[in-house]
Scaffold this active site. Structure first.
Site, PDB file in Angstrom:
ATOM      1  CG  ASP A  20      -2.060   0.954   1.130  1.00  0.00           C
ATOM      2  OD1 ASP A  20      -2.351   1.431   0.003  1.00  0.00           O
ATOM      3  OD2 ASP A  20      -2.680   1.260   2.172  1.00  0.00           O
ATOM      4  CG  HIS A  37      -0.702   2.252  -9.266  1.00  0.00           C
ATOM      5  ND1 HIS A  37      -0.844   1.931  -7.935  1.00  0.00           N
ATOM      6  CD2 HIS A  37      -1.775   3.040  -9.572  1.00  0.00           C
ATOM      7  CE1 HIS A  37      -1.955   2.488  -7.468  1.00  0.00           C
ATOM      8  NE2 HIS A  37      -2.527   3.168  -8.433  1.00  0.00           N
ATOM      9  CG  LEU A 131       9.204 -17.222  -3.960  1.00  0.00           C
ATOM     10  CD1 LEU A 131       8.828 -17.219  -2.484  1.00  0.00           C
ATOM     11  CD2 LEU A 131       9.935 -15.916  -4.297  1.00  0.00           C
TER      12      LEU A 131
HETATM   13  C1  IPE Z   1      -5.527  -2.610  -0.022  1.00  0.00           C
HETATM   14  O1  IPE Z   1      -5.165  -1.276  -0.178  1.00  0.00           O
HETATM   15  C2  IPE Z   1      -5.484  -3.299  -1.345  1.00  0.00           C
HETATM   16  C3  IPE Z   1      -4.168  -3.432  -1.950  1.00  0.00           C
HETATM   17  C4  IPE Z   1      -3.027  -3.076  -1.441  1.00  0.00           C
HETATM   18  C5  IPE Z   1      -4.176  -4.038  -3.242  1.00  0.00           C
HETATM   19  P1  IPE Z   1      -6.246  -0.125  -0.299  1.00  0.00           P
HETATM   20  O2  IPE Z   1      -5.483   1.143  -0.420  1.00  0.00           O
HETATM   21  O3  IPE Z   1      -7.217  -0.421  -1.359  1.00  0.00           O
HETATM   22  O4  IPE Z   1      -6.984  -0.220   1.108  1.00  0.00           O
HETATM   23  P2  IPE Z   1      -7.786   0.864   1.940  1.00  0.00           P
HETATM   24  O5  IPE Z   1      -8.818   1.448   1.046  1.00  0.00           O
HETATM   25  O6  IPE Z   1      -6.791   1.898   2.360  1.00  0.00           O
HETATM   26  O7  IPE Z   1      -8.314   0.116   3.110  1.00  0.00           O
HETATM   27  C1  IPE Z   2      -1.645   0.361  -3.289  1.00  0.00           C
HETATM   28  O1  IPE Z   2      -1.465   1.725  -3.308  1.00  0.00           O
HETATM   29  C2  IPE Z   2      -2.027  -0.204  -4.650  1.00  0.00           C
HETATM   30  C3  IPE Z   2      -3.438  -0.612  -4.735  1.00  0.00           C
HETATM   31  C4  IPE Z   2      -4.311  -0.533  -3.788  1.00  0.00           C
HETATM   32  C5  IPE Z   2      -3.877  -1.154  -6.001  1.00  0.00           C
HETATM   33  P1  IPE Z   2      -2.664   2.761  -3.263  1.00  0.00           P
HETATM   34  O2  IPE Z   2      -3.054   3.074  -4.653  1.00  0.00           O
HETATM   35  O3  IPE Z   2      -3.746   2.299  -2.383  1.00  0.00           O
HETATM   36  O4  IPE Z   2      -1.944   4.027  -2.623  1.00  0.00           O
HETATM   37  P2  IPE Z   2      -2.525   5.012  -1.530  1.00  0.00           P
HETATM   38  O5  IPE Z   2      -2.968   4.171  -0.388  1.00  0.00           O
HETATM   39  O6  IPE Z   2      -3.629   5.759  -2.165  1.00  0.00           O
HETATM   40  O7  IPE Z   2      -1.353   5.883  -1.180  1.00  0.00           O
HETATM   41 MG    MG Z   3      -4.071   2.473  -0.413  1.00  0.00          MG
END
Ligand code: IPE
Ligand code: IPE
Ligand code: MG
Length: 245
Positions: A20, A37, A131
């Site tokens: 995240d 991303h 792995l």
């Molecule tokens: C969880 O992250 C999903 C992934 C890392 C793929 P999100 O950014 O979607 O989660 P919330 O919305 O902060 O809980």
């Molecule tokens: C994690 O990063 C990737 C996915 C959830 C797909 P985020 O896109 O949630 O990044 P933040 O949490 O908004 O910084």
């Molecule tokens: Mg996120």
């Protein structure tokens, strides 16, 4: 070096990561979210290589949740493109490094070209043994459990399973993760302290590790730090400390 502090006799067999913070990372740098991303996929490459080197056997990565479908279309499209490109680019390395690809989630919902690329990598790496990487894609733990309940109910209705035989292992067998061991260590990056619908059943006795580091900044040393923290924990599984020793 942090890596030297890792005890090779106590490596978590199954590590899961909620990757995240890509969006916040991009914002901090003055970029659009989607660039986060792309940069995040570079962390992924490094962490896969390092996990294999350390001797982790199963690495499960939360890449896209069922709830992430509700993001703006441009972002969803970019995430799917990043997925396809990463799979294309990494196949060669996976074959060289004896890494097996696996995926969990409602994969039918992925765009057709993403499915095609994913199944190609799964097929070509199926005999690899060092792995196992499991990508959680269009994954939601509640959906996984609902799905399991439906399949089990259907088997009960058709006298394939009797109600008295329903136990932990029957439930396990009907989850997407049926061929994976329990998660030993769950890592979440970006300073959020929540599970966000990831592996609810499977983390019943996992050690949880949270770090403020954003996923695109997550490096080998951060993985080492998480493993060292894990090795300092005492996993009691409900017993007393004396019973464990
Ligand atoms: C969880 O992250 C999903 C992934 C890392 C793929 P999100 O950014 O979607 O989660 P919330 O919305 O902060 O809980
Ligand atoms: C994690 O990063 C990737 C996915 C959830 C797909 P985020 O896109 O949630 O990044 P933040 O949490 O908004 O910084
Ligand atoms: Mg996120």
């Amino acid at each position: 070096m942090l890596k030297e502090q890792i005890n090779k006799d106590n490596i978590p067999k199954h590590v899961a990561i909620i990757m995240d913070g890509n969006g916040r990372w991009a914002k901090q740098q003055g970029f659009i979210r989607t660039l986060g991303h792309k940069t995040g996929s570079k962390s992924l490459k490094k962490i896969i290589k390092e996990s294999s080197d350390i001797g982790i056997e199963y690495l499960t990565l939360y890449a896209f949740s069922t709830e992430n479908w509700n993001r703006p279309k441009l972002e969803v499209d970019t995430l799917m493109k990043v997925l396809i490109n990463t799979l294309k680019k990494e196949l060669k390395t996976m074959l060289e490094d004896n890494v097996k690809m696996n995926a969990i989630g409602n994969l039918d919902k992925l765009p057709e070209n993403a499915q095609k690329q994913l199944f190609e990598v799964i097929e070509k790496t199926k005999d690899n043994t060092k792995l196992t990487i499991t990508l959680a894609l269009s994954y939601g733990s509640r959906e996984e459990l609902v799905n399991a309940v439906r399949i089990i109910s259907d088997k009960v209705k058709n006298n394939i399973i009797s109600i008295d035989n329903i136990d932990d292992s029957i439930i396990n067998e009907h989850l997407y993760t049926h061929n994976l061991p329990d998660v030993d260590l769950l890592i979440r990056t970006s300073g959020e302290y929540r599970i966000s619908n990831f592996l609810l059943w499977q983390i019943a006795y996992s050690e949880l590790y949270f770090t403020d580091v954003l996923w695109p900044d997550f490096k080998e040393k951060d993985l080492h730090q998480a493993i060292i923290a894990y090795q300092k924990r005492e996993r009691r599984f409900g017993k007393t400390s004396e019973q464990i020793k």
